[in-house]
Design a protein around this motif. Structure first.
Motif, PDB file in Angstrom:
ATOM      1  N   HIS A  48      -6.449  12.104   1.397  1.00  0.00           N
ATOM      2  CA  HIS A  48      -6.727  10.684   1.498  1.00  0.00           C
ATOM      3  C   HIS A  48      -7.838  10.413   0.506  1.00  0.00           C
ATOM      4  O   HIS A  48      -8.589  11.305   0.177  1.00  0.00           O
ATOM      5  N   SER A  67     -10.494   4.131  -2.306  1.00  0.00           N
ATOM      6  CA  SER A  67     -10.623   2.692  -2.051  1.00  0.00           C
ATOM      7  C   SER A  67     -11.255   2.000  -3.256  1.00  0.00           C
ATOM      8  O   SER A  67     -12.186   2.529  -3.857  1.00  0.00           O
ATOM      9  N   ARG A 100       1.890   2.398   2.719  1.00  0.00           N
ATOM     10  CA  ARG A 100       1.189   3.047   3.838  1.00  0.00           C
ATOM     11  C   ARG A 100       2.164   3.347   4.966  1.00  0.00           C
ATOM     12  O   ARG A 100       2.992   2.536   5.309  1.00  0.00           O
ATOM     13  N   LYS A 158       0.815  -1.216   0.000  1.00  0.00           N
ATOM     14  CA  LYS A 158       0.000   0.000   0.000  1.00  0.00           C
ATOM     15  C   LYS A 158       0.842   1.257   0.000  1.00  0.00           C
ATOM     16  O   LYS A 158       0.350   2.349  -0.297  1.00  0.00           O
ATOM     17  N   ASN A 200      -6.434  -0.208  -1.915  1.00  0.00           N
ATOM     18  CA  ASN A 200      -5.796   0.865  -2.688  1.00  0.00           C
ATOM     19  C   ASN A 200      -4.378   1.110  -2.195  1.00  0.00           C
ATOM     20  O   ASN A 200      -4.042   0.770  -1.065  1.00  0.00           O
ATOM     21  N   SER A 204      -8.172  -1.328   3.086  1.00  0.00           N
ATOM     22  CA  SER A 204      -8.673  -1.166   1.731  1.00  0.00           C
ATOM     23  C   SER A 204      -7.519  -1.414   0.750  1.00  0.00           C
ATOM     24  O   SER A 204      -6.379  -1.049   1.019  1.00  0.00           O
TER      25      SER A 204
HETATM   26 MG    MG Z   1      -8.191   2.840   3.509  1.00  0.00          MG
END
Ligand code: MG
Ligand code: TXA
Length: 313
Positions: free
Chosen positions: A224, A148, A54, A52, A142, A140
């Motif tokens: 986001h 998402s 992330r 991700k 994405n 999610s």
């Molecule tokens: Mg998310």
């Protein structure tokens, strides 16, 4: 020749085996597609963060097959019991004190002493968790900061390269992520979602805002769910170079209409896929979005739109 009937359980068994081997699985839920991993396996969870892109301080939701599995990993109080009884399986995530720090590893919880749990609706998500036999983290699917995915194709385009298996459940019924409620001291709404504030308050009384305690939901970054084009909100008359996402009487002239009849559930289901489609429009300079009423599901839609526009701190 008769086709060979293959049961869905074969796909679920293979996907569960991939999870057991530390792999990642693209998983349909009723809200959005997730990128699933064994919640107990820190290496597998690290692969999810990497796929991700992330920030690793953002904790993940542990998905369970039902309240029994949830009680093994989180400490349920009366409020949690009441909400789970009313809304599970379904689009509500509860943040609770963690009960088993091995079943949902530190990395999945971002080192917090709390854990987010939800029992997703739908036979594929439920079936995978049951076949696997334990909690599964599934952010999610994405890449970080992007809308998402609400279709199998979008999920595969986002993070399919990192996945060892992918389950196709067709388009997601709800199209918006779950509501996140923390039950640590006062109940707090950390992320508005498909279960509305009013529905939750009817069960456990008033919800405090997340803003007073934003650290509890570190995932709520300003920009986001964002497409690449700039997003402008509450627009009644789009500029000629903008793609327009209409709603109800503000039609989607030359663009898209989230819901011609002004239905918030329909708008929620279309939101992320239309943002993605608008992003791909030829020669567009930006995306303009019609006003969306802020009641019921509209609270969650407007939350995601403000983030897509980069307005929320
Ligand atoms: Mg998310
Ligand atoms: O609908 C959904 O919830 C989807 C589907 C795939 O189930 N999943 C999803 O996961 O949206 P994710 O990782 O994109 O969002 C999880 C949210 C984040 O806002 C995160 O900060 C919050 O839950 N969260 C997770 N654990 C938390 C914790 N211990 N304390 C506070 N917030 C937490």
């Amino acid at each position: 020749m008769e086709p060979k009937p293959l049961h869905i359980s074969i796909a679920l068994r293979e996907a569960a085996a991939a999870l057991r081997a530390g792999g990642l699985v693209i998983l349909p839920t009723e809200t959005v597609y997730g990128l699933a991993a064994d919640a107990a396996n820190a290496r597998a969870v690290a692969k999810v963060y990497a796929a991700k892109g992330r920030p690793s301080f953002n904790p993940l939701i542990a998905h369970v097959s039902g309240v029994e599995m949830a009680r093994r990993i989180a400490r349920f109080d009366e409020r949690a019991e009441a909400l789970a009884a009313k809304f599970w399986p379904g689009p509500l995530t509860l943040v609770l004190p963690v009960a088993d720090t091995a079943a949902v590893c530190d990395l999945a919880r971002a080192g917090l002493d709390t854990v987010a749990v939800r029992a997703p609706a739908g036979p594929i998500a439920w079936g995978l968790i049951e076949f696997f036999g334990g909690p599964v983290v599934a952010p999610s699917a994405n890449r970080s900061g992007r809308p998402s995915p609400t279709t199998f194709e979008d999920a595969v385009a986002e993070t399919g390269e990192a996945a060892d298996a992918a389950l196709d459940g067709g388009p997601c019924e709800i199209g918006l992520e779950s509501t996140v409620v923390a039950l640590l001291d006062r109940p707090r709404l950390l992320r508005p979602g498909a279960v509305t504030r009013a529905e939750i308050e009817a069960v456990i009384g008033p919800l405090a805002e997340a803003d007073a305690d934003a650290k509890r939901s570190p995932g709520r970054l300003a920009r986001h769910y964002a497409p690449d084009l700039p997003v402008r909100l509450n627009v009644e008359e789009p500029n000629p170079d903008e793609v327009f996402l209409g709603f109800g009487r503000w039609g989607g002239a030359g663009g898209f209409n989230l819901s011609p009849s002004g239905d918030l559930a329909e708008a929620a289901a279309n939101l992320f896929s239309y943002l993605r489609a608008a992003d791909l429009a030829d020669g567009a300079a930006g995306i303009a979005v019609a006003p969306i009423p802020d009641e019921g599901l509209g609270e969650a839609i407007n939350d995601r739109l403000r983030r897509a526009a980069g307005f929320v701190g």
